[in-house]
Design a protein around this motif. Structure first.
Motif, PDB file in Angstrom:
ATOM      1  N   MET A 166     172.325  52.720  59.212  1.00 56.48           N
ATOM      2  CA  MET A 166     173.411  52.527  60.095  1.00 56.48           C
ATOM      3  C   MET A 166     172.905  52.261  61.688  1.00 56.48           C
ATOM      4  O   MET A 166     173.468  51.452  62.482  1.00 56.48           O
ATOM      5  N   GLN A 167     171.932  53.124  62.156  1.00 58.27           N
ATOM      6  CA  GLN A 167     171.449  53.104  63.556  1.00 58.27           C
ATOM      7  C   GLN A 167     170.646  51.749  63.564  1.00 58.27           C
ATOM      8  O   GLN A 167     170.764  51.437  64.686  1.00 58.27           O
ATOM      9  N   THR A 168     169.811  51.555  62.481  1.00 56.15           N
ATOM     10  CA  THR A 168     169.141  50.088  62.838  1.00 56.15           C
ATOM     11  C   THR A 168     170.043  48.907  63.206  1.00 56.15           C
ATOM     12  O   THR A 168     169.955  48.148  63.857  1.00 56.15           O
TER      13      THR A 168
ATOM     14  N   LYS B  91     171.451  49.350  66.719  1.00 55.33           N
ATOM     15  CA  LYS B  91     170.525  49.167  67.631  1.00 55.33           C
ATOM     16  C   LYS B  91     169.976  47.970  67.688  1.00 55.33           C
ATOM     17  O   LYS B  91     169.699  47.185  68.779  1.00 55.33           O
ATOM     18  N   SER B  92     169.826  47.218  66.550  1.00 51.59           N
ATOM     19  CA  SER B  92     169.441  45.784  66.556  1.00 51.59           C
ATOM     20  C   SER B  92     170.462  44.996  67.424  1.00 51.59           C
ATOM     21  O   SER B  92     170.258  43.975  68.011  1.00 51.59           O
ATOM     22  N   SER B  93     171.797  45.260  67.164  1.00 53.30           N
ATOM     23  CA  SER B  93     172.719  44.381  67.938  1.00 53.30           C
ATOM     24  C   SER B  93     172.756  44.660  69.342  1.00 53.30           C
ATOM     25  O   SER B  93     173.186  43.715  70.072  1.00 53.30           O
ATOM     26  N   MET B  94     172.100  45.695  69.898  1.00 52.70           N
ATOM     27  CA  MET B  94     171.939  46.013  71.142  1.00 52.70           C
ATOM     28  C   MET B  94     170.756  45.216  71.724  1.00 52.70           C
ATOM     29  O   MET B  94     170.654  45.154  73.221  1.00 52.70           O
ATOM     30  N   VAL B  95     169.867  44.831  70.946  1.00 57.26           N
ATOM     31  CA  VAL B  95     168.630  43.995  71.609  1.00 57.26           C
ATOM     32  C   VAL B  95     168.527  42.542  71.086  1.00 57.26           C
ATOM     33  O   VAL B  95     167.974  41.651  71.658  1.00 57.26           O
TER      34      VAL B  95
END
Ligand code: SF4
Length: 385
Positions: free
Chosen positions: A193-195, A198-202
Protein backbone atom coordinates in the motif's frame (compact mmCIF):
# COMPACT_ATOMS: atom_id res chain seq x y z
CA UNK A 1 3.90 -9.21 -8.86
CA UNK A 2 1.83 -7.62 -11.63
CA UNK A 3 3.71 -5.56 -14.24
CA UNK A 4 1.73 -2.49 -13.12
CA UNK A 5 2.83 -2.90 -9.52
CA UNK A 6 6.42 -3.58 -10.61
CA UNK A 7 6.45 -0.22 -12.44
CA UNK A 8 5.11 1.56 -9.37
CA UNK A 9 7.72 -0.13 -7.19
CA UNK A 10 10.56 0.94 -9.48
CA UNK A 11 9.42 4.56 -9.40
CA UNK A 12 8.86 4.54 -5.62
CA UNK A 13 12.33 3.09 -4.99
CA UNK A 14 14.19 5.30 -7.47
CA UNK A 15 12.14 8.51 -7.79
CA UNK A 16 15.00 10.63 -9.09
CA UNK A 17 15.85 8.05 -11.74
CA UNK A 18 12.19 7.97 -12.77
CA UNK A 19 12.19 11.79 -12.93
CA UNK A 20 15.39 11.86 -15.00
CA UNK A 21 13.92 9.35 -17.49
CA UNK A 22 10.66 11.32 -17.67
CA UNK A 23 12.57 14.53 -18.29
CA UNK A 24 14.66 12.94 -21.04
CA UNK A 25 11.49 11.55 -22.63
CA UNK A 26 9.38 14.71 -22.45
CA UNK A 27 11.90 17.54 -22.38
CA UNK A 28 9.84 19.16 -19.62
CA UNK A 29 10.77 20.38 -16.16
CA UNK A 30 10.77 18.49 -12.89
CA UNK A 31 9.72 20.29 -9.73
CA UNK A 32 10.50 18.86 -6.29
CA UNK A 33 7.65 19.31 -3.88
CA UNK A 34 8.05 19.43 -0.12
CA UNK A 35 5.39 17.84 2.00
CA UNK A 36 2.68 18.30 3.10
CA UNK A 37 0.49 21.13 1.88
CA UNK A 38 1.42 22.39 -1.58
CA UNK A 39 -0.72 21.25 -4.48
CA UNK A 40 1.18 19.26 -7.08
CA UNK A 41 -1.73 20.09 -9.39
CA UNK A 42 -0.34 23.55 -10.06
CA UNK A 43 3.10 22.30 -11.10
CA UNK A 44 1.39 19.67 -13.24
CA UNK A 45 -0.75 22.34 -14.92
CA UNK A 46 2.47 24.19 -15.72
CA UNK A 47 3.59 21.11 -17.68
CA UNK A 48 6.06 19.97 -15.01
CA UNK A 49 6.44 16.68 -13.20
CA UNK A 50 5.76 17.37 -9.52
CA UNK A 51 7.81 14.97 -7.40
CA UNK A 52 7.21 14.84 -3.65
CA UNK A 53 10.75 14.63 -2.30
CA UNK A 54 11.37 11.53 -0.23
CA UNK A 55 13.96 10.45 2.26
CA UNK A 56 16.13 7.64 0.97
CA UNK A 57 17.49 4.61 2.79
CA UNK A 58 21.11 5.81 2.73
CA UNK A 59 22.67 6.78 6.08
CA UNK A 60 23.42 10.49 6.45
CA UNK A 61 27.10 10.95 5.61
CA UNK A 62 28.37 13.90 3.56
CA UNK A 63 25.49 16.08 4.75
CA UNK A 64 26.31 15.51 8.40
CA UNK A 65 28.28 18.74 8.78
CA UNK A 66 25.37 20.83 7.49
CA UNK A 67 22.53 19.50 9.52
CA UNK A 68 21.62 19.34 13.20
CA UNK A 69 21.46 15.86 14.69
CA UNK A 70 18.09 16.73 16.15
CA UNK A 71 16.48 17.27 12.75
CA UNK A 72 14.03 14.56 11.72
CA UNK A 73 15.17 11.83 9.33
CA UNK A 74 13.47 13.42 6.34
CA UNK A 75 15.29 16.73 6.77
CA UNK A 76 18.65 15.08 7.40
CA UNK A 77 18.18 12.83 4.41
CA UNK A 78 17.11 15.72 2.14
CA UNK A 79 20.23 17.66 3.06
CA UNK A 80 22.42 14.60 2.56
CA UNK A 81 20.81 13.87 -0.80
CA UNK A 82 21.42 17.49 -1.85
CA UNK A 83 25.12 17.14 -1.02
CA UNK A 84 25.30 13.83 -2.87
CA UNK A 85 23.84 15.50 -5.96
CA UNK A 86 20.62 13.46 -5.99
CA UNK A 87 18.50 16.53 -6.64
CA UNK A 88 20.68 18.02 -9.36
CA UNK A 89 18.12 17.01 -11.98
CA UNK A 90 15.43 19.18 -10.40
CA UNK A 91 14.49 22.47 -12.05
CA UNK A 92 13.02 23.94 -8.85
CA UNK A 93 11.77 23.03 -5.41
CA UNK A 94 8.43 24.17 -4.00
CA UNK A 95 9.14 24.73 -0.32
CA UNK A 96 6.76 25.50 2.50
CA UNK A 97 7.40 26.30 6.12
CA UNK A 98 5.18 23.83 7.86
CA UNK A 99 7.80 23.07 10.49
CA UNK A 100 10.90 24.83 11.78
CA UNK A 101 13.23 22.11 10.57
CA UNK A 102 12.13 22.52 6.96
CA UNK A 103 13.11 26.19 7.14
CA UNK A 104 16.65 25.15 8.04
CA UNK A 105 16.68 22.59 5.24
CA UNK A 106 15.56 25.22 2.72
CA UNK A 107 18.46 27.45 3.84
CA UNK A 108 21.03 24.67 3.45
CA UNK A 109 19.75 23.74 -0.01
CA UNK A 110 19.78 27.40 -1.03
CA UNK A 111 23.36 27.79 0.14
CA UNK A 112 24.52 24.53 -1.46
CA UNK A 113 22.68 24.90 -4.76
CA UNK A 114 22.36 28.66 -5.36
CA UNK A 115 21.29 28.16 -8.98
CA UNK A 116 18.37 25.88 -8.05
CA UNK A 117 15.18 28.01 -7.84
CA UNK A 118 13.46 27.63 -4.48
CA UNK A 119 9.80 28.62 -4.71
CA UNK A 120 9.34 29.36 -1.06
CA UNK A 121 5.79 30.12 -0.01
CA UNK A 122 4.24 30.46 3.40
CA UNK A 123 0.77 29.06 3.91
CA UNK A 124 -1.18 30.34 6.90
CA UNK A 125 -1.25 27.94 9.82
CA UNK A 126 -4.52 29.09 11.38
CA UNK A 127 -6.98 27.67 8.91
CA UNK A 128 -10.15 29.22 10.31
CA UNK A 129 -8.88 32.79 10.69
CA UNK A 130 -11.10 35.30 8.91
CA UNK A 131 -8.18 36.32 6.70
CA UNK A 132 -7.13 32.74 5.88
CA UNK A 133 -8.95 32.46 2.54
CA UNK A 134 -7.63 35.79 1.29
CA UNK A 135 -4.06 34.92 2.32
CA UNK A 136 -4.20 31.44 0.84
CA UNK A 137 -5.57 32.70 -2.47
CA UNK A 138 -2.72 35.22 -2.53
CA UNK A 139 -0.13 32.50 -1.84
CA UNK A 140 -1.37 30.24 -4.60
CA UNK A 141 -1.66 33.16 -7.05
CA UNK A 142 1.97 33.99 -6.34
CA UNK A 143 2.98 30.35 -6.82
CA UNK A 144 1.04 30.29 -10.09
CA UNK A 145 3.10 33.27 -11.35
CA UNK A 146 6.36 31.77 -10.12
CA UNK A 147 5.68 28.56 -12.01
CA UNK A 148 4.84 30.55 -15.14
CA UNK A 149 8.18 32.36 -14.82
CA UNK A 150 9.97 29.05 -14.29
CA UNK A 151 8.50 27.39 -17.37
CA UNK A 152 8.11 30.48 -19.55
CA UNK A 153 4.52 29.43 -20.33
CA UNK A 154 1.16 30.72 -19.25
CA UNK A 155 -0.73 28.35 -16.94
CA UNK A 156 -4.29 28.37 -18.18
CA UNK A 157 -7.47 27.86 -16.19
CA UNK A 158 -8.42 24.92 -18.39
CA UNK A 159 -5.07 23.14 -17.91
CA UNK A 160 -5.33 23.65 -14.15
CA UNK A 161 -8.85 22.24 -14.10
CA UNK A 162 -7.66 19.25 -16.12
CA UNK A 163 -4.86 18.66 -13.59
CA UNK A 164 -7.31 18.92 -10.70
CA UNK A 165 -9.59 16.35 -12.37
CA UNK A 166 -6.68 13.99 -12.99
CA UNK A 167 -5.37 14.23 -9.42
CA UNK A 168 -8.90 13.76 -8.04
CA UNK A 169 -9.26 10.63 -10.12
CA UNK A 170 -5.92 9.34 -8.90
CA UNK A 171 -6.85 9.94 -5.24
CA UNK A 172 -10.23 8.28 -5.74
CA UNK A 173 -8.55 5.16 -7.12
CA UNK A 174 -6.29 4.88 -4.11
CA UNK A 175 -9.19 5.48 -1.72
CA UNK A 176 -11.01 2.64 -3.43
CA UNK A 177 -8.01 0.41 -2.79
CA UNK A 178 -8.04 1.45 0.86
CA UNK A 179 -11.72 0.66 1.15
CA UNK A 180 -11.25 -2.79 -0.38
CA UNK A 181 -8.46 -3.51 2.05
CA UNK A 182 -10.50 -2.23 4.99
CA UNK A 183 -13.28 -4.64 4.05
CA UNK A 184 -10.72 -7.46 3.79
CA UNK A 185 -11.56 -8.05 0.10
CA UNK A 186 -8.04 -7.89 -1.24
CA UNK A 187 -4.72 -9.31 -0.24
CA UNK A 188 -2.39 -6.33 -0.22
CA UNK A 189 0.27 -5.83 2.40
CA UNK A 190 0.91 -2.55 4.19
CA UNK A 191 4.29 -2.42 2.47
CA UNK A 192 2.61 -2.61 -0.94
CA UNK A 193 0.00 0.00 0.00
CA UNK A 194 2.88 2.34 0.81
CA UNK A 195 4.40 1.63 -2.57
CA UNK A 196 1.15 2.49 -4.33
CA UNK A 197 0.79 5.86 -2.57
CA UNK A 198 4.49 6.72 -2.73
CA UNK A 199 4.64 6.00 -6.44
CA UNK A 200 1.69 8.34 -7.01
CA UNK A 201 3.72 11.07 -5.30
CA UNK A 202 6.59 10.78 -7.73
CA UNK A 203 5.16 9.54 -11.02
CA UNK A 204 3.42 11.21 -13.90
CA UNK A 205 -0.17 11.12 -12.64
CA UNK A 206 -1.69 10.03 -15.95
CA UNK A 207 0.72 7.11 -16.03
CA UNK A 208 -0.08 6.22 -12.43
CA UNK A 209 -3.82 6.35 -13.09
CA UNK A 210 -3.42 3.91 -15.99
CA UNK A 211 -1.30 1.59 -13.83
CA UNK A 212 -3.94 1.65 -11.10
CA UNK A 213 -6.57 0.47 -13.58
CA UNK A 214 -4.30 -2.46 -14.44
CA UNK A 215 -3.59 -3.13 -10.77
CA UNK A 216 -7.29 -3.39 -9.88
CA UNK A 217 -7.73 -6.01 -12.58
CA UNK A 218 -4.76 -8.05 -11.31
CA UNK A 219 -5.25 -7.88 -7.52
CA UNK A 220 -5.95 -11.24 -5.94
CA UNK A 221 -9.28 -11.10 -4.09
CA UNK A 222 -9.08 -12.55 -0.61
CA UNK A 223 -10.96 -12.25 2.64
CA UNK A 224 -8.68 -11.33 5.58
CA UNK A 225 -8.10 -13.91 8.28
CA UNK A 226 -10.63 -13.54 11.08
CA UNK A 227 -7.90 -14.27 13.65
CA UNK A 228 -6.03 -11.11 12.70
CA UNK A 229 -6.44 -8.25 15.13
CA UNK A 230 -7.32 -5.02 13.32
CA UNK A 231 -5.17 -1.97 13.98
CA UNK A 232 -5.05 1.65 12.85
CA UNK A 233 -1.71 3.34 12.06
CA UNK A 234 -1.29 7.01 12.85
CA UNK A 235 1.37 9.63 12.43
CA UNK A 236 4.61 9.51 10.48
CA UNK A 237 4.28 12.98 9.03
CA UNK A 238 5.97 13.83 5.75
CA UNK A 239 7.64 10.58 4.85
CA UNK A 240 7.15 6.87 4.57
CA UNK A 241 7.81 4.62 7.55
CA UNK A 242 10.44 1.93 7.02
CA UNK A 243 8.75 -1.01 5.28
CA UNK A 244 10.30 -3.35 7.88
CA UNK A 245 8.18 -1.71 10.59
CA UNK A 246 4.96 -2.28 8.65
CA UNK A 247 6.07 -5.88 8.01
CA UNK A 248 6.74 -6.42 11.72
CA UNK A 249 3.23 -5.19 12.57
CA UNK A 250 1.58 -7.48 10.05
CA UNK A 251 3.77 -10.47 10.91
CA UNK A 252 2.72 -10.15 14.55
CA UNK A 253 -0.87 -11.10 13.66
CA UNK A 254 -2.28 -7.61 13.13
CA UNK A 255 -4.16 -6.42 10.06
CA UNK A 256 -3.87 -2.72 9.28
CA UNK A 257 -7.34 -1.46 8.35
CA UNK A 258 -6.65 2.22 7.95
CA UNK A 259 -4.14 4.95 8.65
CA UNK A 260 -3.61 8.68 8.65
CA UNK A 261 0.03 8.51 7.48
CA UNK A 262 1.26 11.14 5.04
CA UNK A 263 2.38 8.38 2.67
CA UNK A 264 -1.09 6.99 3.05
CA UNK A 265 -4.58 8.25 3.71
CA UNK A 266 -3.41 11.77 4.55
CA UNK A 267 -2.10 12.23 1.02
CA UNK A 268 -5.24 10.99 -0.72
CA UNK A 269 -8.15 11.76 1.58
CA UNK A 270 -9.35 15.06 0.10
CA UNK A 271 -10.26 16.14 -3.41
CA UNK A 272 -10.46 19.59 -4.88
CA UNK A 273 -13.86 20.95 -5.90
CA UNK A 274 -13.93 20.76 -9.71
CA UNK A 275 -16.85 23.22 -9.91
CA UNK A 276 -14.85 26.12 -8.45
CA UNK A 277 -12.34 28.39 -10.19
CA UNK A 278 -9.08 26.43 -9.80
CA UNK A 279 -7.28 28.82 -7.50
CA UNK A 280 -10.26 28.87 -5.16
CA UNK A 281 -10.54 25.07 -5.35
CA UNK A 282 -6.91 24.80 -4.22
CA UNK A 283 -7.36 27.33 -1.43
CA UNK A 284 -10.50 25.65 -0.10
CA UNK A 285 -8.87 22.22 -0.36
CA UNK A 286 -6.06 23.51 1.80
CA UNK A 287 -8.25 25.36 4.30
CA UNK A 288 -10.62 22.41 4.77
CA UNK A 289 -7.81 19.99 5.47
CA UNK A 290 -8.14 19.94 9.24
CA UNK A 291 -11.89 19.47 9.16
CA UNK A 292 -11.35 16.25 7.22
CA UNK A 293 -8.11 15.02 8.76
CA UNK A 294 -6.41 17.18 11.40
CA UNK A 295 -2.76 17.95 10.85
CA UNK A 296 -0.47 18.77 13.78
CA UNK A 297 1.24 21.48 11.76
CA UNK A 298 -2.01 23.46 11.32
CA UNK A 299 -4.60 24.77 13.77
CA UNK A 300 -8.34 25.18 13.77
CA UNK A 301 -10.61 25.92 16.71
CA UNK A 302 -12.57 22.97 18.01
CA UNK A 303 -10.77 20.44 15.79
CA UNK A 304 -8.62 17.93 17.62
CA UNK A 305 -6.56 15.12 16.17
CA UNK A 306 -7.38 12.77 19.07
CA UNK A 307 -11.13 13.14 18.46
CA UNK A 308 -10.61 12.34 14.79
CA UNK A 309 -8.55 9.28 15.68
CA UNK A 310 -11.09 7.97 18.20
CA UNK A 311 -13.82 8.30 15.56
CA UNK A 312 -11.76 6.67 12.81
CA UNK A 313 -10.63 3.78 15.00
CA UNK A 314 -14.28 3.10 15.77
CA UNK A 315 -15.43 3.54 12.16
CA UNK A 316 -12.78 1.17 10.83
CA UNK A 317 -13.43 -1.30 13.67
CA UNK A 318 -9.77 -1.29 14.66
CA UNK A 319 -8.97 -2.91 17.99
CA UNK A 320 -5.92 -0.81 18.66
CA UNK A 321 -3.92 2.21 17.58
CA UNK A 322 -0.24 2.20 16.68
CA UNK A 323 1.34 5.65 16.61
CA UNK A 324 4.44 5.92 14.43
CA UNK A 325 6.33 9.00 15.48
CA UNK A 326 9.29 10.27 13.50
CA UNK A 327 12.08 10.97 15.97
CA UNK A 328 12.41 14.74 16.59
CA UNK A 329 9.14 15.57 14.81
CA UNK A 330 8.14 18.53 16.95
CA UNK A 331 4.58 19.04 15.69
CA UNK A 332 3.77 15.40 16.37
CA UNK A 333 5.47 15.40 19.77
CA UNK A 334 3.33 18.36 20.89
CA UNK A 335 0.12 16.52 20.00
CA UNK A 336 0.94 13.01 21.16
CA UNK A 337 0.16 13.49 24.89
CA UNK A 338 -3.43 14.48 23.98
CA UNK A 339 -3.80 11.36 21.85
CA UNK A 340 -2.43 9.13 24.59
CA UNK A 341 -4.72 10.65 27.20
CA UNK A 342 -7.80 10.29 24.98
CA UNK A 343 -7.06 6.64 24.15
CA UNK A 344 -6.26 5.81 27.79
CA UNK A 345 -9.60 7.36 28.78
CA UNK A 346 -11.45 5.40 26.12
CA UNK A 347 -9.72 2.13 27.12
CA UNK A 348 -8.40 1.52 23.60
CA UNK A 349 -4.97 -0.12 23.47
CA UNK A 350 -2.33 2.00 21.80
CA UNK A 351 1.38 1.72 21.19
CA UNK A 352 3.90 4.46 20.46
CA UNK A 353 6.80 3.56 18.16
CA UNK A 354 9.45 6.22 17.71
CA UNK A 355 11.07 5.70 14.32
CA UNK A 356 14.55 6.62 13.18
CA UNK A 357 16.12 7.24 9.81
CA UNK A 358 19.09 5.11 10.88
CA UNK A 359 18.99 1.41 11.72
CA UNK A 360 16.40 0.50 14.31
CA UNK A 361 16.58 -2.37 16.84
CA UNK A 362 14.02 -4.47 14.98
CA UNK A 363 14.08 -7.52 17.25
CA UNK A 364 13.25 -5.44 20.33
CA UNK A 365 10.59 -3.64 18.33
CA UNK A 366 9.01 -6.91 17.21
CA UNK A 367 8.72 -8.01 20.84
CA UNK A 368 6.95 -4.76 21.74
CA UNK A 369 4.58 -5.09 18.80
CA UNK A 370 3.79 -8.74 19.59
CA UNK A 371 3.07 -7.83 23.20
CA UNK A 372 0.79 -5.02 22.07
CA UNK A 373 -1.08 -7.28 19.65
CA UNK A 374 -1.59 -9.84 22.42
CA UNK A 375 -2.96 -7.16 24.74
CA UNK A 376 -5.28 -5.85 22.00
CA UNK A 377 -6.51 -9.40 21.30
CA UNK A 378 -7.25 -10.09 24.97
CA UNK A 379 -9.00 -6.74 25.35
CA UNK A 380 -11.13 -7.47 22.27
CA UNK A 381 -11.94 -11.00 23.53
CA UNK A 382 -12.96 -9.78 26.97
CA UNK A 383 -15.19 -7.10 25.40
CA UNK A 384 -16.84 -9.71 23.19
CA UNK A 385 -17.40 -12.12 26.13
S1 SF4 B 1 8.35 14.78 9.88
FE1 SF4 B 1 7.88 16.33 11.41
S2 SF4 B 1 9.84 17.35 11.80
FE2 SF4 B 1 10.04 16.20 9.87
S3 SF4 B 1 9.57 17.68 8.25
FE3 SF4 B 1 7.66 16.62 8.80
S4 SF4 B 1 6.65 17.88 10.36
FE4 SF4 B 1 8.81 18.52 10.19
Amino acid sequence: MSPAFASMKRAAEQPMQYAADWKARTGRKVVGLLPMHFPGELAHAAGCLPVVLQDDAEPVTVGQANVFNFYCGLNRSLIDQTMRGNFDGLDAIMFGDHCVQLLGTADVIRAERPSLPILFNQLCTTLDANWALRETLGTFEQLWKELEDLTGHEITTSSTLASIRLFNRSRAQMRRLYEMRRRGEIAISGRDMQTVVKSSMVMDRAEHVALMDELFAALPRQVGSSSDITVYLSGHMCHAPKPAIIDAIEESGARVVNDDLYVGWRFIHADMDESLPPIEAMARWYLDKNRKLPCPTRTMQGIDWEDYLLGEVERSQARGLIVLMVKFCEPHMYFYPEIKEAFDRAGIPHLLIETEHEEMPMEALKTRIETFVEIAKRRADSKAA
